[in-house]
Enzyme design. Structure first.
Site, short mmCIF file in Angstrom:
data_model
loop_
_atom_site.label_atom_id
_atom_site.label_comp_id
_atom_site.label_asym_id
_atom_site.label_seq_id
_atom_site.Cartn_x
_atom_site.Cartn_y
_atom_site.Cartn_z
CD GLU A 178 -2.78 1.35 2.43
OE1 GLU A 178 -2.72 0.50 3.33
OE2 GLU A 178 -3.60 2.29 2.44
CE LYS A 220 -6.04 -0.17 1.76
NZ LYS A 220 -6.72 -0.76 2.92
#
Ligand code: 13P
Length: 341
Positions: A178, A220
């Site tokens: 992420e 992500k």
């Protein structure tokens, strides 16, 4: 490492019609959320709140593929003594764990942060695996402002993300990678696009250098959006078109899926953007959600810390999960929002 098994878990996390519930707020962040609904952030209240979500049978079994937990939660038990992680497994969803330890100021780079937590990570991953975690999350934070992000901040954060991802795969845990470019600020969508593209390119470069298997991870990212304070807010179609173009330029097709963060978008915006992207179609990876705020703001408000509101909180959660599940297939329509029970 068994790559076939990692790939199986990664694909399950991004199953069309399902997505990830990010319920991994750190103690500081959940306190902020609880302050907003005037609930004291005690260990018991945090447990009760998360138990309410994990016992939302329809949402969990139909629309949620996995749940990201915070360290405290993975060791907690429900009121009846069942480990919370078991509630998640029983619903058919996969338990995951946030393993970064937050951010620290980056020396020589005023205003910029580096995510920490690599020390002893291999040992921690082993314990989380034994407890049931099959995927993990590490969030890097990149801010846009005057003169930032620096190449230094992008590099050190990408390096740490790749170190984390390699350690996860060695522990038979799927890493959610992420790199979040924040939407705070007055920059326009094109600046967000440029910065995110630089960040993603560097991240995949580091992942390759550190021999991370792309088939065994989930990305992500943020979407390409206008800064919150930008006078000109991009339309849903522009966000969808630019985000897909940006991802196609940066994310190899070997990655099974992309699960977006909501990052401060309104509930309905986050759903509309995901839906519009999936309507474009012909994408090399699955596109779904891994939302925190955009899934939880409504149930938090409905619950407000009161036992008698648990059913209302679960209804609100189920509704948002269902809307995003439809968006993950490009089947959401704004009219469905008005049919809330
Ligand atoms: P938001 O959807 O609230 O951005 O949270 C997702 C997340 O896990 C951020 O790390």
């Amino acid at each position: 490492m068994n790559l076939a098994d990692l790939n199986k878990v990664a694909l399950a996390m991004v199953t069309p019609g399902k997505g990830i519930l990010a319920a991994d707020e750190s103690s500081g962040t959940i306190k902020k959320r609880f302050d907003a609904i005037k609930v004291e952030s005690t260990e018991e209240n945090r447990r009760d709140y998360r138990e309410m979500l994990f016992r939302s049978t329809e949402a969990m079994s139909k629309y949620v593929s996995g749940v990201i937990l915070y360290d405290e939660t993975i060791w907690q038990t429900a009121r009846d003594g069942t480990p919370l992680v078991k509630l998640i497994e029983q619903s058919g969803a996969i338990p995951g764990i946030k393993v970064d330890e937050g951010t620290q100021a980056l020396p020589q780079c005023p205003g910029e942060l580096v995510t920490v937590g690599l020390d002893k990570l291999a040992e921690r991953l082993k314990k989380y695996y034994e407890r049931g975690a099959r995927f993990a999350k590490w969030r890097a934070v990149i801010d846009i402002g005057s003169g930032i992000p620096t190449q230094t901040a992008i590099h050190v954060n990408a390096h740490a993300l790749a170190r984390y991802a390699a350690l996860c795969q060695a522990a038979q845990i799927v890493p959610i990678v992420e790199p979040e470019v924040l939407m705070d600020g007055d920059h326009d969508i094109d600046r967000c696009y440029d910065v995110t593209q630089r960040v993603l390119n560097k991240t995949f470069q580091e992942l390759r250098v550190q021999r991370v298997e792309l088939e065994g991870m989930v990305l992500k990212p943020n979407m390409a959006v206008s800064g919150k304070k930008c006078a000109k807010q991009a339309s849903v179609d522009e966000v969808a078109e630019k985000t897909v173009r940006m991802l196609k330029a940066c994310v190899p097709a070997a990655v099974p899926g992309i699960a977006f963060l909501s990052g401060g978008q309104s509930d309905e915006e986050a759903t509309a953007h995901l839906d519009a992207m999936n309507r474009i179609g012909g994408l090399p990876w699955k596109l779904t959600f891994s939302y925190g705020r955009a899934l939880q703001a409504a149930p938090q408000k409905a619950w407000s810390g009161k036992a008698e509101n648990v059913a209302a909180g679960q209804r609100a959660f189920t509704h948002r999960a269902k809307m995003n599940a439809l968006a993950s297939k490009g089947e959401w329509e704004t009219g469905l929002e008005k049919k809330v029970a």
